[in-house]
Design an enzyme around this catalytic site. Sequence first.
Site, mmCIF file in Angstrom:
data_model
loop_
_atom_site.group_PDB
_atom_site.id
_atom_site.type_symbol
_atom_site.label_atom_id
_atom_site.label_comp_id
_atom_site.label_asym_id
_atom_site.label_seq_id
_atom_site.Cartn_x
_atom_site.Cartn_y
_atom_site.Cartn_z
ATOM 1 N N TYR A 27 -2.464 -1.073 10.550
ATOM 2 C CA TYR A 27 -2.232 -1.197 9.070
ATOM 3 C C TYR A 27 -1.087 -0.639 8.534
ATOM 4 O O TYR A 27 -0.204 -1.489 7.735
ATOM 5 C CB TYR A 27 -3.423 -0.451 8.406
ATOM 6 C CG TYR A 27 -3.787 -0.643 6.924
ATOM 7 C CD1 TYR A 27 -4.533 -1.715 6.591
ATOM 8 C CD2 TYR A 27 -2.828 0.195 6.018
ATOM 9 C CE1 TYR A 27 -4.550 -1.605 4.961
ATOM 10 C CE2 TYR A 27 -3.461 0.035 4.656
ATOM 11 C CZ TYR A 27 -4.002 -1.046 4.195
ATOM 12 O OH TYR A 27 -4.097 -1.102 2.922
ATOM 13 N N SER A 50 0.787 -1.185 0.033
ATOM 14 C CA SER A 50 0.097 0.120 -0.068
ATOM 15 C C SER A 50 0.852 1.299 -0.054
ATOM 16 O O SER A 50 2.166 1.192 0.440
ATOM 17 C CB SER A 50 -0.680 -0.049 1.068
ATOM 18 O OG SER A 50 -1.467 1.293 1.322
HETATM 19 P P1 NAD Z 1 -11.712 -5.917 0.056
HETATM 20 O O1 NAD Z 1 -12.199 -5.578 1.336
HETATM 21 O O2 NAD Z 1 -12.389 -5.603 -1.246
HETATM 22 O O3 NAD Z 1 -10.945 -7.495 0.002
HETATM 23 C C1 NAD Z 1 -10.168 -8.060 1.153
HETATM 24 C C2 NAD Z 1 -10.480 -9.451 0.860
HETATM 25 O O4 NAD Z 1 -9.751 -9.949 2.044
HETATM 26 C C3 NAD Z 1 -11.757 -10.083 0.593
HETATM 27 O O5 NAD Z 1 -11.714 -11.301 -0.254
HETATM 28 C C4 NAD Z 1 -11.806 -10.587 2.100
HETATM 29 O O6 NAD Z 1 -12.660 -11.790 2.007
HETATM 30 C C5 NAD Z 1 -10.408 -11.065 2.442
HETATM 31 N N1 NAD Z 1 -10.169 -11.302 3.900
HETATM 32 C C6 NAD Z 1 -10.341 -10.648 4.883
HETATM 33 N N2 NAD Z 1 -10.083 -11.306 5.966
HETATM 34 C C7 NAD Z 1 -9.573 -12.245 5.590
HETATM 35 C C8 NAD Z 1 -9.093 -13.712 6.317
HETATM 36 N N3 NAD Z 1 -8.888 -13.754 7.782
HETATM 37 N N4 NAD Z 1 -8.936 -14.609 5.636
HETATM 38 C C9 NAD Z 1 -9.018 -14.596 4.242
HETATM 39 N N5 NAD Z 1 -9.458 -13.671 3.458
HETATM 40 C C10 NAD Z 1 -9.776 -12.611 4.275
HETATM 41 O O7 NAD Z 1 -10.229 -4.975 0.046
HETATM 42 P P2 NAD Z 1 -9.366 -4.404 -0.877
HETATM 43 O O8 NAD Z 1 -9.471 -2.975 -1.030
HETATM 44 O O9 NAD Z 1 -9.472 -5.200 -2.489
HETATM 45 O O10 NAD Z 1 -8.034 -5.103 -0.439
HETATM 46 C C11 NAD Z 1 -6.891 -5.974 -0.805
HETATM 47 C C12 NAD Z 1 -5.804 -5.628 -0.409
HETATM 48 O O11 NAD Z 1 -5.310 -4.280 -1.011
HETATM 49 C C13 NAD Z 1 -5.451 -5.607 1.090
HETATM 50 O O12 NAD Z 1 -4.367 -5.974 1.298
HETATM 51 C C14 NAD Z 1 -5.364 -3.849 1.273
HETATM 52 O O13 NAD Z 1 -4.517 -3.602 2.283
HETATM 53 C C15 NAD Z 1 -4.709 -3.475 -0.110
HETATM 54 N N6 NAD Z 1 -4.888 -2.192 -0.392
HETATM 55 C C16 NAD Z 1 -6.233 -1.518 -0.657
HETATM 56 C C17 NAD Z 1 -6.352 -0.361 -0.882
HETATM 57 C C18 NAD Z 1 -7.709 0.423 -1.365
HETATM 58 O O14 NAD Z 1 -7.638 1.568 -1.322
HETATM 59 N N7 NAD Z 1 -8.613 -0.400 -1.496
HETATM 60 C C19 NAD Z 1 -4.987 0.358 -1.100
HETATM 61 C C20 NAD Z 1 -3.787 -0.004 -0.942
HETATM 62 C C21 NAD Z 1 -3.801 -1.460 -0.412
#
Ligand code: NAD
Length: 262
Positions: free
Chosen positions: A157, A144
């Site tokens: 985080y 991130s």
């Molecule tokens: P999201 O909430 O859409 O998806 C998260 C996924 O992780 C889901 O499939 C959820 O079921 C799964 N998950 C959560 N807890 C879990 C567990 N204990 N075991 C197995 N699966 C689990 O979120 P996203 O935004 O797609 O995030 C995905 C990644 O991207 C994360 O690591 C997040 O930190 C990172 N990220 C997101 C952003 C953003 O702005 N959305 C920015 C930077 C980084």
Amino acid sequence: MGSLSGKNAVVTGSTSGIGLAYARAFAGAGANVVINGFGAPEDIEKERTKIESDFGVKAVYSPADMTKPAEIAEMIALGEKSFGSVDILVNNAGIQFVSPIEEFPIEKWDQIIAINLSSAFHAIRAAIPGMKKKGWGRIINTASAHSLVASPFKSAYVSAKHGIAGLTKTVALEVATSKITCNCISPGYVWTPLVEKQIPDTMKARNLTRDQVINDVLLHAQPTKEFVTSEQVAALALFLCGDDAAQITGTNLSIDGGWTAE
Ligand code: NAD
């Protein structure tokens, strides 16, 4: 024949958001995929069969909970058993929690470190022997912008994401001569359920309206004033899986609308 025909990928946290976009991008390039994450069983089954019918590959679902090391090892074993190998591993599952540190629930700290950081250690540890045996591998960690810079109220985080950037470099060095690369991708704000869910707590922590959180907190960080899309993140991951990226390893690739340039 897609560029990833004959390859098999495991993508953690791929029932939603960025993870689902990775899984669909790899499948679109011909890879079989193990999807993982939480959600309503019928929704997950719909996404799984849609991947198979849209792209003519195999998709299996692992219900592994990323807080449980034994289940993470089982997820890698499922990929190896179903497809013969795990060539691509994307550690992507992640959650967020927003709170001042003095009120930050201890169990939320432990949960975020487990899901956003330790799960990647466990999955990489389990996947590397198979990749070494095959003499090819790609490990991609979703970090991130918060692996490079901090924001207040996100202590767990930001700590986990800085940790994943360090883990990425360490693994890259350990497997450098085994034709396995390990990189992390650092998105800025991508409009997914993870971002949407943190808006109410950010409104509370900063005493702002919903529009103020979107425009003055989230997009304020991004000079382009636009959200990144999941598909753009997935396209970068797909590039990292290709031969042209064979010498890219140990890096932290930003895709953040200029956020960390400031
Ligand atoms: P999201 O909430 O859409 O998806 C998260 C996924 O992780 C889901 O499939 C959820 O079921 C799964 N998950 C959560 N807890 C879990 C567990 N204990 N075991 C197995 N699966 C689990 O979120 P996203 O935004 O797609 O995030 C995905 C990644 O991207 C994360 O690591 C997040 O930190 C990172 N990220 C997101 C952003 C953003 O702005 N959305 C920015 C930077 C980084």
